[in-house]
Design an enzyme around this catalytic site. Structure first.
Site, mmCIF file in Angstrom:
data_model
loop_
_atom_site.group_PDB
_atom_site.id
_atom_site.type_symbol
_atom_site.label_atom_id
_atom_site.label_comp_id
_atom_site.label_asym_id
_atom_site.label_seq_id
_atom_site.Cartn_x
_atom_site.Cartn_y
_atom_site.Cartn_z
ATOM 1 N N PRO A 25 0.842 -1.201 0.000
ATOM 2 C CA PRO A 25 0.000 0.000 0.000
ATOM 3 C C PRO A 25 0.878 1.251 0.000
ATOM 4 C CG PRO A 25 0.045 -1.008 2.184
ATOM 5 C CD PRO A 25 0.750 -1.950 1.262
ATOM 6 N N ALA A 61 -3.374 3.712 1.588
ATOM 7 C CA ALA A 61 -4.168 3.869 2.806
ATOM 8 C C ALA A 61 -5.473 4.566 2.434
ATOM 9 C CB ALA A 61 -3.401 4.687 3.839
ATOM 10 N N TYR A 187 -0.186 5.143 13.140
ATOM 11 C CA TYR A 187 -1.525 5.686 12.880
ATOM 12 C C TYR A 187 -2.493 5.242 13.993
ATOM 13 C CZ TYR A 187 0.625 7.171 8.575
ATOM 14 O OH TYR A 187 1.467 7.779 7.687
ATOM 15 N N GLY A 328 7.398 -2.153 -2.295
ATOM 16 C CA GLY A 328 6.996 -0.755 -2.298
ATOM 17 C C GLY A 328 7.704 0.041 -3.382
ATOM 18 N N ARG A 329 8.797 0.703 -2.992
ATOM 19 C CA ARG A 329 9.438 1.633 -3.920
ATOM 20 C C ARG A 329 9.915 0.988 -5.215
ATOM 21 N NH1 ARG A 329 13.406 3.473 0.538
ATOM 22 N NH2 ARG A 329 12.932 1.294 1.014
HETATM 23 C C1 FNR Z 1 4.470 4.072 1.726
HETATM 24 N N1 FNR Z 1 4.166 3.144 2.722
HETATM 25 C C2 FNR Z 1 2.862 2.996 3.145
HETATM 26 N N2 FNR Z 1 2.521 2.003 4.015
HETATM 27 C C3 FNR Z 1 1.225 1.771 4.337
HETATM 28 O O1 FNR Z 1 0.944 0.850 5.100
HETATM 29 N N3 FNR Z 1 0.238 2.548 3.792
HETATM 30 C C4 FNR Z 1 0.501 3.570 2.938
HETATM 31 O O2 FNR Z 1 -0.431 4.216 2.437
HETATM 32 C C5 FNR Z 1 1.840 3.837 2.637
HETATM 33 N N4 FNR Z 1 2.190 4.886 1.814
HETATM 34 C C6 FNR Z 1 3.452 4.960 1.272
HETATM 35 C C7 FNR Z 1 3.735 5.864 0.258
HETATM 36 C C8 FNR Z 1 4.982 5.865 -0.359
HETATM 37 C C9 FNR Z 1 5.229 6.807 -1.485
HETATM 38 C C10 FNR Z 1 5.992 4.973 0.084
HETATM 39 C C11 FNR Z 1 7.341 4.924 -0.580
HETATM 40 C C12 FNR Z 1 5.733 4.114 1.118
HETATM 41 C C13 FNR Z 1 5.165 2.139 3.127
HETATM 42 C C14 FNR Z 1 5.258 1.023 2.087
HETATM 43 O O3 FNR Z 1 4.064 0.270 2.022
HETATM 44 C C15 FNR Z 1 6.427 0.058 2.395
HETATM 45 O O4 FNR Z 1 6.202 -0.582 3.623
HETATM 46 C C16 FNR Z 1 7.769 0.776 2.432
HETATM 47 O O5 FNR Z 1 7.943 1.608 1.298
HETATM 48 C C17 FNR Z 1 8.942 -0.212 2.509
HETATM 49 O O6 FNR Z 1 8.944 -1.057 1.371
HETATM 50 P P1 FNR Z 1 9.993 -0.793 0.164
HETATM 51 O O7 FNR Z 1 9.660 0.515 -0.438
HETATM 52 O O8 FNR Z 1 11.365 -0.789 0.784
HETATM 53 O O9 FNR Z 1 9.792 -1.960 -0.770
#
Ligand code: FNR
Length: 366
Positions: A25, A61, A187, A328-329
């Site tokens: 997400p 989210a 949160y 994610g990223r």
């Molecule tokens: C997030 N992350 C995040 N997590 C979540 O539970 N709800 C959300 O809405 C968001 N929003 C969000 C936006 C953006 C732009 C980023 C980069 C990250 C966290 C995400 O789900 C994830 O846990 C982290 O980015 C770590 O994973 P990666 O990016 O290392 O693969």
């Protein structure tokens, strides 16, 4: 075709997933009208990643109430119109062979912020910028640079549980296959779980039983309306890395009191101004997910954090014994992450599951 754990299908309740790669997400801050109504950005962003091979595509989210949005540009699910907008996204995601997941969320004291502003450190929007009064369990904020939050009354807590349940009913009608409850990252639910922010003296605070009550009521209420054949998932901060706060032992313990939860995604952090956890890097959060899988072998457990290649993902599944990975990223950079992971692991044409429209992507191969 090689045998991999990454591309082994999985069945949870009535849902079969085609592989073990989930789109994490991720807030998109894309709704300039500030009405919470998913638009073409969500269709395009989530749709591309469904076509790119993810087995489960999870929305950003998605707020159960307007005051629970992290930013004013977030998606919500507090009315029938919100439901209709998301139904269109769900239809397209499913047409690409992916399951559609919704992450239901309430940001509590961390609502009404502007994450993309220069110099952003989680600061609240001012009233002139369109900010709003936020709520928390005890009027104590999880990080210090937020506007003051108001302690929720018992009635407000019970209404809030009702918001989660109503949003779950809308999510079902919109066609979502999986519902993920956002209990991580500092949160509102996390604000109830940790004694750092939950200093209530009634039965929604105090001991472990009290601090987990809000979450337990949400889970029970949602499981009542969420269809039997659909999996229910929770995202936790397995630890928030703050001494005396929410720990991996607490995460493991609360899962003994959440009947009807099938899947757990284990992230970390979100409480406190100073990060005191392990140095972020490839797989740094996976030991938390591994611990949950060891303690709860019957739960479907996914991990997340700095997974950037198919080989790394495959090795992580083999080494940890967890069931899936959220990306994610790396998935922002590359919507075709799963398809390219398949290539990396030696799947050859015609097994490369590119969207049918992209068959030329693999031929001729040079
Ligand atoms: C997030 N992350 C995040 N997590 C979540 O539970 N709800 C959300 O809405 C968001 N929003 C969000 C936006 C953006 C732009 C980023 C980069 C990250 C966290 C995400 O789900 C994830 O846990 C982290 O980015 C770590 O994973 P990666 O990016 O290392 O693969």
């Amino acid at each position: 075709v090689p045998e991999t754990r990454l591309f082994a299908p999985a069945t949870i309740r009535g849902l079969t997933l085609r592989n073990r790669l989930f789109l994490a997400p991720m807030c998109q801050y894309a709704l300039n009208d500030r009405d919470g109504l998913a638009n073409d950005w969500q269709l395009t962003h989530l749709g591309a990643r469904a076509a790119g091979g993810f087995s489960l595509v999870i929305t950003e989210a998605t707020a159960v109430a307007p005051e629970g949005r992290i930013s004013a540009e977030d998606v919500g699910l507090w009315s029938a119109e919100h439901e209709d907008r998301l139904a269109r996204v769900v239809d397209f995601v499913q047409s690409q062979g992916a399951a559609a997941g919704v992450q239901l969320a309430h940001a509590g004291a961390k609502a009404g912020t502007e994450p993309w502003l220069p110099g952003y450190r989680g600061a609240s929007l001012s009233a002139e910028q369109g900010g709003w009064q936020t709520f928390s369990p005890a009027g104590i904020n999880p990080v210090s640079n937020l506007a003051p939050s108001t302690a929720m009354s018992r009635d407000q807590i019970q209404d809030s549980v009702g918001d989660w349940v109503a949003a779950a009913q809308r999510a079902d009608r919109a066609g979502f296959d999986v519902l993920q409850i956002h209990a991580a990252h500092g949160y509102l639910i996390h604000q109830f779980l940790t004694p750092v922010t939950n200093q209530r003296t009634d039965d929604y605070g105090g001991n472990f039983d009290g601090r987990t009550r809000y979450l337990r009521e949400i889970v029970a209420g949602i499981r009542d309306v969420w269809p039997e054949h659909k999996p229910l998932m929770i995202r936790f901060s397995g630890s928030d890395w703050v001494e005396g706060s929410w720990s991996i032992e607490d995460t493991s313990a609360v899962l003994n009191h959440l009947p009807g939860v099938d899947m757990v995604d284990v992230s970390s952090g979100g409480i406190g101004d100073v990060y005191t956890g392990p140095k972020p890097g490839p797989g740094y959060q996976l030991p938390l997910a591994t611990r949950i899988k060891t303690d709860h072998p019957d739960l479907f457990v996914s991990g997340v954090g700095s997974i950037t290649s198919g080989l790394q993902a495959e090795e992580a599944l083999q080494e940890t014994g967890i069931d899936a990975l959220s990306i994610g990223r790396a998935a922002l950079r590359n919507p075709n992450f799963p398809v390219e992971a398949a290539a990396e692991l030696g799947f050859a044409k015609p097994d490369l599951p590119y969207a049918a429209q992209y068959w030329r992507a693999t031929w001729p191969r040079n």
